[in-house]
Write an enzyme that holds these catalytic residues in place. Sequence first.
Site, mmCIF file in Angstrom:
data_model
loop_
_atom_site.group_PDB
_atom_site.id
_atom_site.type_symbol
_atom_site.label_atom_id
_atom_site.label_comp_id
_atom_site.label_asym_id
_atom_site.label_seq_id
_atom_site.Cartn_x
_atom_site.Cartn_y
_atom_site.Cartn_z
ATOM 1 N N SER A 85 -0.256 10.844 -0.918
ATOM 2 C CA SER A 85 -0.438 9.350 -1.541
ATOM 3 C C SER A 85 -1.076 10.092 -2.734
ATOM 4 O O SER A 85 -1.037 9.704 -3.503
ATOM 5 C CB SER A 85 -0.206 8.252 -0.749
ATOM 6 O OG SER A 85 -1.628 9.167 -0.149
ATOM 7 N N HIS A 117 5.945 7.895 0.092
ATOM 8 C CA HIS A 117 6.044 8.198 -1.050
ATOM 9 C C HIS A 117 7.710 9.355 -1.698
ATOM 10 O O HIS A 117 7.760 9.026 -2.669
ATOM 11 C CB HIS A 117 4.918 9.144 -2.306
ATOM 12 C CG HIS A 117 3.495 8.018 -1.862
ATOM 13 N ND1 HIS A 117 3.539 7.029 -2.457
ATOM 14 C CD2 HIS A 117 2.543 7.895 -1.511
ATOM 15 C CE1 HIS A 117 2.160 6.493 -3.373
ATOM 16 N NE2 HIS A 117 2.071 6.696 -1.520
ATOM 17 N N LYS A 163 7.214 0.549 -2.572
ATOM 18 C CA LYS A 163 6.759 2.039 -3.438
ATOM 19 C C LYS A 163 8.200 2.059 -4.391
ATOM 20 O O LYS A 163 8.866 1.326 -4.736
ATOM 21 C CB LYS A 163 6.045 2.564 -2.702
ATOM 22 C CG LYS A 163 4.975 2.423 -2.595
ATOM 23 C CD LYS A 163 4.002 3.039 -1.235
ATOM 24 C CE LYS A 163 2.546 2.536 -1.530
ATOM 25 N NZ LYS A 163 2.455 3.093 -0.505
#
Length: 393
Positions: free
Chosen positions: A181, A209, A241
């Site tokens: 990240s 992610h 996200k």
Amino acid sequence: MRLERAELARELAALEAAQQRRRRRTIDSGPKPAEPTRLCIEGRELLNFSGNDYLGLRTHPALIAAAQAAMGRFGFGAGAAHLITGHSREHHALEEELADFTGRERALLFSTGYMANLGVIAALAGRHDTVLADRLNHASLVDGVQLAGARLKRYAHADSAAVGRALHGGARLIVTDGVFSMDGDVAPLPQLAALAQQHGAWLIVDDAHGLGVLGTHGRGSLEEAGLDAQQVPLLVGTLGKAFGTFGAFVAGDAVLIEYLLQRARTYIYTTAVPAAVAAATRAALHLVRTEPWRRERLRALIQRFRTAAAAHGLPLLPSATPIQPLLQGDSAQALRTAAQLEERGFVVSAIRPPTVPRGTARLRITLSSAHSDQDIDALVAALAALHAQRSAA
Ligand SMILES: *Cc1c(COP(=O)(O)O)cnc(C)c1O
């Protein structure tokens, strides 16, 4: 014990002195649906390069319409935990769609990624287990091992040889971020999966992610590495996200998921996220699946950014994902550059220890498919000007 007020104040002063005190930004408004990358902060409109809304879905009208329709049917709050009366049709359908999307038998929704990691690791590992963890893993994976009471063995970043040695020593569980990240690079997943299989160990990948972003179909770093459910039995994904909503899920085979449903305490003892959030996530998943142009656009912007940054000699870390860290060295420098960028109209976050190792304070620049070519060029121009100023000084 730290129950002395004076001691707390001393610790806060020490953080301040070390440039490690964190401050929140209060967002006045935005982003607007048509401009997902613009934020209004303290009366100024700024271009956001620090969010995780990689596909520009956070403001998408389809998500908002889905949430509104669900609120009409279920109200706002879920009213209870999943195992009581909080589990709605929307939650259930989303779990089935996530299982299908990730190519696994079942998926289980958690309220946040942080809680998913705590719950999964604590349910599967115990006092007598050793858990292998990449040194740059997300904090929630570290905390999960602590909650489990298991032994945490951290290996050097991406060092699969060290993992091999530890597996020889009897460790049974490996946990890793898919995309790291704060660095944007991808874990050596094929090597880790092969080692896990060879030693009868388990591999858990937290692809917070990668999902939505990597792989032709957006199925994340596992799709990109060509790994299936056999090779990586447990996948953790987050929805705040690239999906632009909120929450998280764990996907795996039916036995594993039923076990977590019965045993993961961060699943059982907490209120379900609102049905409206699940409904919005279903809309987001539909867009992730049907609009591959968002991923293609994002890849083109990453390429554009890296090419331009390299031409100006900017010290980018090697990353092929929308997380593009620019090393600054110490915390003070990182904060200074972030402030200078803000004066020029850009929000970029300075990431400092202890989130990243000492001496590697950085700007964490994140790109979104909603950025324009001009946005990227303007950011690189500002970074290059600051870099040149600093080199001349
Ligand atoms: C953001 C993140 C989480 C936490 O997810 P939340 O839903 O925000 O709690 C977990 N793991 C990684 C790798 C993350 O980047």
